[in-house]
Design a protein around this motif. Structure first.
Motif, PDB file in Angstrom:
ATOM      1  N   SER A 145      -7.756  -0.031  -4.230  1.00  0.00           N
ATOM      2  CA  SER A 145      -7.730   0.563  -3.123  1.00  0.00           C
ATOM      3  C   SER A 145      -6.348   0.034  -2.129  1.00  0.00           C
ATOM      4  CB  SER A 145      -8.918   0.264  -2.300  1.00  0.00           C
ATOM      5  OG  SER A 145     -10.197   1.048  -2.964  1.00  0.00           O
ATOM      6  N   SER A 146      -6.304  -1.502  -2.284  1.00  0.00           N
ATOM      7  CA  SER A 146      -5.201  -1.996  -1.393  1.00  0.00           C
ATOM      8  C   SER A 146      -3.777  -1.522  -2.038  1.00  0.00           C
ATOM      9  CB  SER A 146      -5.417  -3.595  -1.717  1.00  0.00           C
ATOM     10  OG  SER A 146      -6.622  -3.952  -1.197  1.00  0.00           O
ATOM     11  N   ALA A 147      -3.699  -1.385  -3.504  1.00  0.00           N
ATOM     12  CA  ALA A 147      -2.409  -0.862  -3.745  1.00  0.00           C
ATOM     13  C   ALA A 147      -1.934   0.628  -3.490  1.00  0.00           C
ATOM     14  CB  ALA A 147      -2.354  -0.933  -5.424  1.00  0.00           C
ATOM     15  N   VAL A 148      -2.921   1.512  -3.278  1.00  0.00           N
ATOM     16  CA  VAL A 148      -3.113   2.910  -2.845  1.00  0.00           C
ATOM     17  C   VAL A 148      -2.413   2.786  -1.543  1.00  0.00           C
ATOM     18  CG1 VAL A 148      -4.221   5.180  -2.285  1.00  0.00           C
ATOM     19  CG2 VAL A 148      -4.436   3.725  -4.483  1.00  0.00           C
ATOM     20  N   LEU A 149      -3.154   2.144  -0.525  1.00  0.00           N
ATOM     21  CA  LEU A 149      -2.623   2.031   0.650  1.00  0.00           C
ATOM     22  C   LEU A 149      -1.117   1.443   1.086  1.00  0.00           C
ATOM     23  CD1 LEU A 149      -6.029   1.069   2.357  1.00  0.00           C
ATOM     24  CD2 LEU A 149      -5.006   3.017   2.627  1.00  0.00           C
ATOM     25  N   VAL A 150      -0.722   0.408   0.104  1.00  0.00           N
ATOM     26  CA  VAL A 150       0.494  -0.213   0.197  1.00  0.00           C
ATOM     27  C   VAL A 150       1.471   0.973  -0.258  1.00  0.00           C
ATOM     28  CG1 VAL A 150       2.075  -1.880  -0.548  1.00  0.00           C
ATOM     29  CG2 VAL A 150      -0.114  -2.478   0.124  1.00  0.00           C
ATOM     30  N   VAL A 151       1.340   1.737  -1.247  1.00  0.00           N
ATOM     31  CA  VAL A 151       2.090   2.570  -1.751  1.00  0.00           C
ATOM     32  C   VAL A 151       2.359   3.854  -0.624  1.00  0.00           C
ATOM     33  CG1 VAL A 151       2.338   4.396  -3.247  1.00  0.00           C
ATOM     34  CG2 VAL A 151       1.843   2.231  -4.179  1.00  0.00           C
ATOM     35  N   LEU A 154       4.306   2.783   2.340  1.00  0.00           N
ATOM     36  CA  LEU A 154       6.018   2.719   1.747  1.00  0.00           C
ATOM     37  C   LEU A 154       6.271   4.051   1.867  1.00  0.00           C
ATOM     38  CD1 LEU A 154       5.964   0.220  -0.951  1.00  0.00           C
ATOM     39  CD2 LEU A 154       6.692  -0.111   1.371  1.00  0.00           C
ATOM     40  N   LEU A 155       5.764   5.098   1.264  1.00  0.00           N
ATOM     41  CA  LEU A 155       6.050   6.332   1.253  1.00  0.00           C
ATOM     42  C   LEU A 155       6.285   7.125   2.759  1.00  0.00           C
ATOM     43  CD1 LEU A 155       4.002   7.809  -1.858  1.00  0.00           C
ATOM     44  CD2 LEU A 155       6.623   7.479  -1.619  1.00  0.00           C
ATOM     45  N   LEU A 156       5.143   6.708   3.478  1.00  0.00           N
ATOM     46  CA  LEU A 156       5.210   7.293   4.931  1.00  0.00           C
ATOM     47  C   LEU A 156       6.461   6.663   5.627  1.00  0.00           C
ATOM     48  CD1 LEU A 156       4.141   8.611   7.554  1.00  0.00           C
ATOM     49  CD2 LEU A 156       2.556   6.595   7.744  1.00  0.00           C
ATOM     50  N   ALA A 157       6.689   5.187   5.347  1.00  0.00           N
ATOM     51  CA  ALA A 157       7.775   4.485   6.095  1.00  0.00           C
ATOM     52  C   ALA A 157       9.230   5.293   5.604  1.00  0.00           C
ATOM     53  CB  ALA A 157       7.877   3.282   5.916  1.00  0.00           C
ATOM     54  N   SER A 158       9.263   5.504   4.238  1.00  0.00           N
ATOM     55  CA  SER A 158      10.349   6.285   3.730  1.00  0.00           C
ATOM     56  C   SER A 158      10.774   7.515   4.285  1.00  0.00           C
ATOM     57  CB  SER A 158      10.406   6.109   2.073  1.00  0.00           C
ATOM     58  OG  SER A 158      11.545   6.751   1.630  1.00  0.00           O
ATOM     59  N   GLN A 159       9.753   8.393   4.542  1.00  0.00           N
ATOM     60  CA  GLN A 159       9.794   9.610   4.745  1.00  0.00           C
ATOM     61  C   GLN A 159      10.188   9.774   6.397  1.00  0.00           C
ATOM     62  OE1 GLN A 159       6.303  11.923   3.626  1.00  0.00           O
ATOM     63  NE2 GLN A 159       6.856  11.802   1.344  1.00  0.00           N
ATOM     64  N   LEU A 160       9.449   8.758   7.021  1.00  0.00           N
ATOM     65  CA  LEU A 160       9.732   8.799   8.475  1.00  0.00           C
ATOM     66  C   LEU A 160      11.273   8.104   8.785  1.00  0.00           C
ATOM     67  CD1 LEU A 160       8.567   8.826  11.407  1.00  0.00           C
ATOM     68  CD2 LEU A 160       7.745   6.630  11.026  1.00  0.00           C
ATOM     69  N   GLY A 161      11.646   7.374   7.995  1.00  0.00           N
ATOM     70  CA  GLY A 161      13.118   6.884   8.334  1.00  0.00           C
ATOM     71  C   GLY A 161      14.014   7.944   7.958  1.00  0.00           C
ATOM     72  N   GLU A 162      13.746   8.891   6.980  1.00  0.00           N
ATOM     73  CA  GLU A 162      14.717   9.924   6.757  1.00  0.00           C
ATOM     74  C   GLU A 162      14.737  10.853   7.927  1.00  0.00           C
ATOM     75  OE1 GLU A 162      15.121  13.535   3.698  1.00  0.00           O
ATOM     76  OE2 GLU A 162      14.407  11.427   2.903  1.00  0.00           O
TER      77      GLU A 162
END
Length: 217
Positions: A145-151, A154-162
């Motif tokens: 559960s923790s790993a899924v939320l971290v991933v 990170l994906l959200l931050a990456s897409q938001l940065g783009e």
């Protein structure tokens, strides 16, 4: 200091209960109700059972979800969330997250914290049973559960940065960022569903982190 101020503010929202009896937990309430217990022995040796009852999604006219405190099976007090109910020897603090309860703890006057015990028929109670009966499986599920939320974060931050650096005016000053992962629409949906399931699983264990699990109310 801030925590104490929030506790006093929550305590001011407490209103007297009407003495109604506590209804037993029903199986169809798995996704809509949380019920927790606390047994305390008073100074005269008498054991008192406190219960916290929260109906998720059921709000008053102002959109506030309420918690109800029962003492020996009778409604003693109610409060909008987050709540802080005075009880013998301390306070019961209750708050919600976007996926269930984020907190339901007994805080003693000395500052010690103890989570309340969920009703065995509730979703939280069934998750607690898995933790007792299959501790290794429970730990594995918690790590996933923790790993899924971290991933997902990170994906959200990456897409938001783009998206933020896409405009030419911004890219000229800070440079354009390209996400290393380009998910399809279905991929984003699956990530969202996985994050929702992971946050729900954590909420069943009263695990809440402001960054991973969203805001609390």
């Amino acid at each position: 200091m801030i925590k104490e101020w929030r506790r006093r503010r929550a305590a001011r929202r407490v209103r007297p209960g009407d003495g109604r009896p506590l209804r037993p937990f029903r199986w169809w309430q798995l996704l809509s109700r949380a019920l927790f217990y606390l047994r305390l022995t008073h100074d005269d040796g008498r054991q008192v059972v406190y219960a916290i009852d929260v109906m998720h999604g059921r709000t008053d006219g102002s959109g506030v979800v309420h918690a109800h405190l029962y003492v020996d099976g009778r409604q003693h007090a109610r409060s909008g969330l987050p709540a802080a109910f005075p009880v013998h020897g301390g306070t019961v603090e209750v708050s919600t997250s976007a996926f269930g309860l984020g907190r339901c703890h007994y805080v003693t006057t000395e500052g010690a914290e103890h989570p309340l015990v969920p009703d065995r028929d509730s979703a939280e109670g069934r998750r607690a049973y898995v933790d007792r009966a299959h501790p290794e499986l429970s730990r594995w599920v918690g790590h996933v559960s923790s790993a899924v939320l971290v991933v997902a974060l990170l994906l959200l931050a990456s897409q938001l940065g783009e998206q933020l650096t896409r405009p030419e005016e911004i890219a000229r000053h800070v440079g354009a960022f390209t996400s290393p992962v380009d998910l399809s629409a279905w991929g984003n949906v699956l990530v969202g569903l996985g994050a929702t399931a992971a946050s729900t699983e954590r909420a069943l264990r009263l695990r809440h982190h402001w960054l991973l699990d969203g805001g609390a109310g």
